[in-house]
Design a protein around this motif. Structure first.
Motif, PDB file in Angstrom:
ATOM      1  N   ASN A   1      -4.531  -4.873   2.625  1.00 50.41           N
ATOM      2  CA  ASN A   1      -4.882  -5.675   3.746  1.00 50.41           C
ATOM      3  C   ASN A   1      -4.291  -4.594   4.299  1.00 50.41           C
ATOM      4  O   ASN A   1      -3.573  -3.786   4.431  1.00 50.41           O
ATOM      5  CB  ASN A   1      -3.364  -7.018   4.009  1.00 50.41           C
ATOM      6  CG  ASN A   1      -3.863  -8.296   3.025  1.00 50.41           C
ATOM      7  OD1 ASN A   1      -5.333  -8.773   2.765  1.00 50.41           O
ATOM      8  ND2 ASN A   1      -3.301  -8.469   2.499  1.00 50.41           N
ATOM      9  N   ILE A   2      -4.602  -4.355   6.156  1.00 49.91           N
ATOM     10  CA  ILE A   2      -4.762  -3.646   6.423  1.00 49.91           C
ATOM     11  C   ILE A   2      -3.390  -3.765   7.755  1.00 49.91           C
ATOM     12  O   ILE A   2      -3.948  -4.372   8.773  1.00 49.91           O
ATOM     13  CB  ILE A   2      -6.183  -2.562   6.648  1.00 49.91           C
ATOM     14  CG1 ILE A   2      -7.147  -2.146   5.720  1.00 49.91           C
ATOM     15  CG2 ILE A   2      -5.822  -1.590   7.736  1.00 49.91           C
ATOM     16  CD1 ILE A   2      -7.933  -2.210   5.804  1.00 49.91           C
ATOM     17  N   TRP A   3      -2.168  -2.574   8.279  1.00 51.15           N
ATOM     18  CA  TRP A   3      -2.211  -3.092   9.068  1.00 51.15           C
ATOM     19  C   TRP A   3      -2.876  -2.570  10.722  1.00 51.15           C
ATOM     20  O   TRP A   3      -3.778  -1.406  10.867  1.00 51.15           O
ATOM     21  CB  TRP A   3      -0.208  -2.357   9.331  1.00 51.15           C
ATOM     22  CG  TRP A   3       0.840  -2.651   8.583  1.00 51.15           C
ATOM     23  CD1 TRP A   3       0.956  -2.199   7.534  1.00 51.15           C
ATOM     24  CD2 TRP A   3       0.864  -4.315   8.412  1.00 51.15           C
ATOM     25  NE1 TRP A   3       2.412  -2.811   7.206  1.00 51.15           N
ATOM     26  CE2 TRP A   3       2.503  -4.597   7.728  1.00 51.15           C
ATOM     27  CE3 TRP A   3       0.849  -5.478   9.451  1.00 51.15           C
ATOM     28  CZ2 TRP A   3       3.165  -5.551   7.635  1.00 51.15           C
ATOM     29  CZ3 TRP A   3       1.508  -5.895   8.949  1.00 51.15           C
ATOM     30  CH2 TRP A   3       2.401  -6.390   8.214  1.00 51.15           C
ATOM     31  N   ILE A   4      -2.952  -3.153  11.908  1.00 46.05           N
ATOM     32  CA  ILE A   4      -3.196  -3.064  13.371  1.00 46.05           C
ATOM     33  C   ILE A   4      -2.014  -2.313  14.131  1.00 46.05           C
ATOM     34  O   ILE A   4      -0.912  -3.447  13.665  1.00 46.05           O
ATOM     35  CB  ILE A   4      -4.583  -3.795  13.959  1.00 46.05           C
ATOM     36  CG1 ILE A   4      -3.877  -5.026  13.512  1.00 46.05           C
ATOM     37  CG2 ILE A   4      -5.660  -3.243  12.625  1.00 46.05           C
ATOM     38  CD1 ILE A   4      -5.183  -5.652  13.873  1.00 46.05           C
ATOM     39  N   GLY A   5      -1.439  -2.262  15.192  1.00 39.02           N
ATOM     40  CA  GLY A   5      -0.782  -2.290  16.458  1.00 39.02           C
ATOM     41  C   GLY A   5      -0.613  -3.156  17.641  1.00 39.02           C
ATOM     42  O   GLY A   5      -0.765  -2.793  18.418  1.00 39.02           O
TER      43      GLY A   5
ATOM     44  N   LYS B   1       3.618  -4.900   2.731  1.00 41.86           N
ATOM     45  CA  LYS B   1       3.211  -3.530   2.718  1.00 41.86           C
ATOM     46  C   LYS B   1       1.533  -3.273   2.951  1.00 41.86           C
ATOM     47  O   LYS B   1       1.408  -3.769   2.509  1.00 41.86           O
ATOM     48  CB  LYS B   1       3.695  -2.879   1.404  1.00 41.86           C
ATOM     49  CG  LYS B   1       5.451  -2.556   1.346  1.00 41.86           C
ATOM     50  CD  LYS B   1       5.818  -1.503   0.621  1.00 41.86           C
ATOM     51  CE  LYS B   1       7.644  -1.264   0.947  1.00 41.86           C
ATOM     52  NZ  LYS B   1       8.155  -0.042  -0.339  1.00 41.86           N
ATOM     53  N   CYS B   2       1.324  -3.314   3.471  1.00 41.72           N
ATOM     54  CA  CYS B   2      -0.203  -2.853   3.922  1.00 41.72           C
ATOM     55  C   CYS B   2      -0.109  -1.457   4.010  1.00 41.72           C
ATOM     56  O   CYS B   2       0.298  -0.679   4.198  1.00 41.72           O
ATOM     57  CB  CYS B   2      -0.557  -3.664   4.432  1.00 41.72           C
ATOM     58  SG  CYS B   2       0.111  -5.320   4.865  1.00 41.72           S
ATOM     59  N   ALA B   3      -1.740  -1.349   3.801  1.00 43.19           N
ATOM     60  CA  ALA B   3      -2.685  -0.161   4.792  1.00 43.19           C
ATOM     61  C   ALA B   3      -2.543   0.601   5.902  1.00 43.19           C
ATOM     62  O   ALA B   3      -2.687  -0.492   6.579  1.00 43.19           O
ATOM     63  CB  ALA B   3      -3.711   0.432   3.884  1.00 43.19           C
ATOM     64  N   PRO B   4      -1.849   1.597   6.513  1.00 46.00           N
ATOM     65  CA  PRO B   4      -1.752   1.743   7.623  1.00 46.00           C
ATOM     66  C   PRO B   4      -3.783   2.146   8.465  1.00 46.00           C
ATOM     67  O   PRO B   4      -3.944   3.238   8.038  1.00 46.00           O
ATOM     68  CB  PRO B   4      -1.306   2.591   8.014  1.00 46.00           C
ATOM     69  CG  PRO B   4      -1.446   3.430   7.572  1.00 46.00           C
ATOM     70  CD  PRO B   4      -1.302   3.101   5.145  1.00 46.00           C
ATOM     71  N   LEU B   5      -4.283   1.890   9.280  1.00 43.70           N
ATOM     72  CA  LEU B   5      -5.422   2.328  10.220  1.00 43.70           C
ATOM     73  C   LEU B   5      -5.087   2.503  11.501  1.00 43.70           C
ATOM     74  O   LEU B   5      -4.022   2.044  12.521  1.00 43.70           O
ATOM     75  CB  LEU B   5      -6.042   0.964  10.462  1.00 43.70           C
ATOM     76  CG  LEU B   5      -6.953   1.250  11.718  1.00 43.70           C
ATOM     77  CD1 LEU B   5      -8.386   2.693  10.613  1.00 43.70           C
ATOM     78  CD2 LEU B   5      -8.185  -0.576  11.767  1.00 43.70           C
ATOM     79  N   CYS B   6      -4.947   4.166  11.584  1.00 45.66           N
ATOM     80  CA  CYS B   6      -4.176   4.553  12.643  1.00 45.66           C
ATOM     81  C   CYS B   6      -5.587   5.002  13.425  1.00 45.66           C
ATOM     82  O   CYS B   6      -6.754   5.358  13.582  1.00 45.66           O
ATOM     83  CB  CYS B   6      -3.860   6.058  12.231  1.00 45.66           C
ATOM     84  SG  CYS B   6      -2.767   5.681  11.361  1.00 45.66           S
ATOM     85  N   GLN B   7      -4.403   4.921  14.203  1.00 50.77           N
ATOM     86  CA  GLN B   7      -5.874   5.491  15.836  1.00 50.77           C
ATOM     87  C   GLN B   7      -5.927   6.777  16.435  1.00 50.77           C
ATOM     88  O   GLN B   7      -4.293   6.630  17.242  1.00 50.77           O
ATOM     89  CB  GLN B   7      -6.598   4.381  17.314  1.00 50.77           C
ATOM     90  CG  GLN B   7      -7.144   4.535  18.145  1.00 50.77           C
ATOM     91  CD  GLN B   7      -7.096   3.426  18.474  1.00 50.77           C
ATOM     92  OE1 GLN B   7      -6.862   2.679  18.096  1.00 50.77           O
ATOM     93  NE2 GLN B   7      -7.925   3.447  20.155  1.00 50.77           N
ATOM     94  N   LYS B   8      -5.953   7.891  16.743  1.00 50.46           N
ATOM     95  CA  LYS B   8      -5.935   8.680  18.648  1.00 50.46           C
ATOM     96  C   LYS B   8      -6.394   8.034  19.458  1.00 50.46           C
ATOM     97  O   LYS B   8      -7.000   7.420  19.314  1.00 50.46           O
ATOM     98  CB  LYS B   8      -6.663   9.851  17.894  1.00 50.46           C
ATOM     99  CG  LYS B   8      -5.865  11.257  16.636  1.00 50.46           C
ATOM    100  CD  LYS B   8      -5.631  12.093  16.868  1.00 50.46           C
ATOM    101  CE  LYS B   8      -4.946  13.349  15.567  1.00 50.46           C
ATOM    102  NZ  LYS B   8      -5.259  14.275  15.576  1.00 50.46           N
TER     103      LYS B   8
END
Length: 225
Positions: free
Chosen positions: A152-156, A218-225
């Motif tokens: 699963n993937i974390w978003i903001g 605990k999940c994988a982070p999806l980062c954005q600039k």
């Protein structure tokens, strides 16, 4: 050249002639009038020079147009690797539509720790507000997770400040309903867990539609600039 010679011949034929001849003598060809022939030839050469100059100017204009179009095309191609503010997406980030994204599948963090992980890259957890961008994000996620790992993937997004008021980390309201949020058990529309689940995640079991989860998962982070 043949056309010029023909025109010269015709001009000679119509030129008046001033040479006298004996009365009763039939001329074989009319005598040439030198001044008339020179005048016609001069006009023809002047016309040819003017036409050549016009063609030269037209070619120069077309070359300028070609160079301008090539420059525009180069800028358009280059813009596909740039964010809207002109800053390039540098590795390990990838251009996804108008976003610069980094999905760290090997990392497993709580929601707060995932934000800290992204901050280490000068970024934050990903956010989006329109269906086209969401579709692009899903395409990127599935490309990275080509092995179909159950991650699963974390978003903001969170409603921790005010229950059921879901906000992005930017302070903007999150979109609600389809096509963004998925369902639980095939019918219960997400988010649906009340105060026990206050953080937004892309849920692998639901084809990465958005769900709410406890922020301590605990999940994988999806980062954005």
């Amino acid at each position: 050249m043949t056309k010029l010679m023909l025109m010269a011949f015709l001009s000679v034929m119509i030129c008046p002639y001033s040479e006298s001849r004996d009365e009763g003598e039939e001329p074989v060809l009319p005598p040439l009038h030198l001044n008339c022939t020179q005048a016609y030839l001069g006009r023809m050469f002047s016309t040819e020079e003017a036409t050549t100059q016009l063609l030269k100017e037209a070619v120069e204009t077309l070359v300028q147009v070609r160079d301008t179009l090539n420059e525009v095309n180069t800028k358009i191609r280059g813009s596909t690797d740039m964010k809207p503010d002109g800053a390039a997406c540098q590795p390990p980030f990838t251009q996804v539509g108008e976003l610069c994204l980094l999905l760290a599948l090997q990392e497993q963090h709580t929601w707060v720790a995932a934000r800290q992980f992204c901050a280490g890259y000068g970024a934050d957890l990903a956010h989006f507000s329109d269906a086209n961008t969401f579709a692009a994000v899903l395409g990127y996620v599935n490309t990275i997770n080509f092995q179909r790992k159950n991650i699963n993937i974390w978003i903001g997004g969170t409603d921790e400040a005010v229950e059921d008021t879901w906000l992005w980390v930017t302070g903007e309201l999150m979109p609600r309903g389809p096509p963004f949020w998925g369902t639980a058990d095939g019918y219960a529309l997400q988010p649906n867990a009340g105060t026990s689940q206050n953080c937004a995640v892309l849920w692998k079991a639901d084809y990465y539609y958005m769900h709410d989860l406890p922020c301590t998962h605990k999940c994988a982070p999806l980062c954005q600039k």
